[in-house]
Design a protein around this motif. Structure first.
Motif, PDB file in Angstrom:
ATOM      1  N   ARG A  28      73.458   8.790  -2.552  1.00  0.00           N
ATOM      2  CA  ARG A  28      75.420   8.164  -1.623  1.00  0.00           C
ATOM      3  C   ARG A  28      75.889   9.717  -0.707  1.00  0.00           C
ATOM      4  O   ARG A  28      75.645   9.596   0.446  1.00  0.00           O
ATOM      5  CB  ARG A  28      76.152   7.723  -2.246  1.00  0.00           C
ATOM      6  CG  ARG A  28      75.599   6.302  -2.816  1.00  0.00           C
ATOM      7  CD  ARG A  28      75.945   5.244  -3.852  1.00  0.00           C
ATOM      8  NE  ARG A  28      76.892   4.895  -2.634  1.00  0.00           N
ATOM      9  CZ  ARG A  28      78.621   4.149  -2.918  1.00  0.00           C
ATOM     10  NH1 ARG A  28      77.963   4.214  -4.004  1.00  0.00           N
ATOM     11  NH2 ARG A  28      78.988   3.910  -1.660  1.00  0.00           N
ATOM     12  N   GLU A  75      77.050   7.949   2.978  1.00  0.00           N
ATOM     13  CA  GLU A  75      76.855   6.763   2.924  1.00  0.00           C
ATOM     14  C   GLU A  75      78.372   7.027   1.835  1.00  0.00           C
ATOM     15  O   GLU A  75      78.871   6.246   1.869  1.00  0.00           O
ATOM     16  CB  GLU A  75      76.054   6.105   2.007  1.00  0.00           C
ATOM     17  CG  GLU A  75      75.136   5.689   2.553  1.00  0.00           C
ATOM     18  CD  GLU A  75      74.202   5.995   2.246  1.00  0.00           C
ATOM     19  OE1 GLU A  75      73.931   5.096   0.501  1.00  0.00           O
ATOM     20  OE2 GLU A  75      72.522   5.780   2.656  1.00  0.00           O
ATOM     21  N   MET A  76      79.435   8.234   1.604  1.00  0.00           N
ATOM     22  CA  MET A  76      79.833   8.471   0.018  1.00  0.00           C
ATOM     23  C   MET A  76      80.629   9.373   0.680  1.00  0.00           C
ATOM     24  O   MET A  76      80.355  10.494   0.787  1.00  0.00           O
ATOM     25  CB  MET A  76      79.653   7.902  -1.048  1.00  0.00           C
ATOM     26  CG  MET A  76      80.578   8.399  -1.982  1.00  0.00           C
ATOM     27  SD  MET A  76      79.990   7.830  -3.378  1.00  0.00           S
ATOM     28  CE  MET A  76      81.198   8.010  -5.077  1.00  0.00           C
TER      29      MET A  76
END
Length: 297
Positions: free
Chosen positions: A118, A123-124
């Motif tokens: 991620r 995404e993070m």
């Protein structure tokens, strides 16, 4: 036509050779001059005009050669050889993700790999992801670091990249969002002049689940690029950065030559210069080095 740029074609030596029809097709797309062999069967330069001056864009050329196993890079003919190399470590200089490998030995591999994926795909938040992964190591024995180190393998061309640039007076630095235990050893193996990474907290002979502050993340990587270029009196246009994950994007965008190396999709979407097939020697060919110039120590 003014030949202000060079289109560089490179293949993975282990997978095959650079075929003449592929070279001819690329040359036609950029209306280029006769190819210059950099490494027989592996890499050529095609002198050409600037993108948009009646020739195909880099993305168009890459798409046209899709399936041929050819990497395509486009650089200005002037100032190709860079005076500073900054490289990411995990999945760039080494083949894997060292934290993921450490987590495997700690019995928490699946959980850590999911967070890593991620983070590397953007995404993070990197800092948040690093703290979350390190927290899972709490209470695990520090001795696992040595076991993980035994599995570390350099990517093809890593030593050659660093040795060749150092032989031509470039500054080299390994800047990682991983850990100093690994960067110190990888830097010594490859000959990097310096290395910077994160510090794992310990309590006795076990991990305490913390990571030292400040964290070496995307902003820190960019700051090292700016610091080192200023120290050498270099413009950012005279620098080369290479990486594969979202945390590398700030430095890749600012470098004179920022290369996405076997990178995550979010990085390939953002960075035009890409190496998706060949090894790290491709970064030398993109700077106009020939096989005769390459060094291994």
């Amino acid at each position: 036509m003014t030949r202000s740029h060079c289109l560089t074609l490179v293949v993975n030596r282990a997978a095959g050779t650079l075929a003449a029809p592929v070279i001819d097709a690329a040359r036609e797309m950029v209306k280029g001059a006769a190819p210059v062999v950099l490494s027989a069967g592996e890499a050529v330069d095609i002198p050409c005009g600037a993108p948009g001056s009646g020739s195909a864009q880099l993305s168009t050329i890459r798409a046209a050669l899709n399936g041929k196993g050819v990497d395509v890079l486009l650089t200005r003919a002037r100032g190709r050889r860079k005076g500073l190399l900054i490289a990411d470590m995990d999945s760039t200089i080494v083949t894997g993700e060292t934290l993921d490998e450490l987590a495997e030995y700690a019995g928490i591999g699946e959980a850590v790999r999911a967070i890593t994926a991620r983070s590397m795909n953007g995404e993070m938040n990197f800092e948040e992801a690093l703290r979350a992964r390190v927290a899972l190591l709490r209470g695990k024995p520090e001795a696992l670091l040595e076991r993980a180190w035994a599995d570390v393998t350099l990517n093809e061309g890593a030593k050659t990249l660093v040795a060749t640039m150092r032989a031509h007076n470039a500054t080299t630095a390994l800047i990682s969002g991983g850990f100093t235990f690994f960067t110190a050893r990888v830097a010594e193996l490859c000959g990097f002049a310096e290395h910077h990474a994160n510090h794992l907290g310990t309590d006795g002979d076990v991990f305490d689940g913390t990571v030292g502050e400040p964290i070496v993340g995307p902003d820190a990587k960019l700051a090292h690029l700016e610091r080192l270029s200023a120290a050498r009196g270099l413009k950012l246009s005279a620098t080369l950065c290479v990486g594969d994950g979202a945390n590398d994007l700030p430095m890749l965008r600012q470098a004179g030559l920022g290369v996405a190396f076997h990178a995550k999709p979010v990085v390939r979407q953002a960075i035009e210069q890409q190496v998706n097939h060949a090894g790290l020697r491709a970064l030398l060919f993109a700077q106009g080095y020939t096989a005769r110039d390459l060094r291994d120590d």
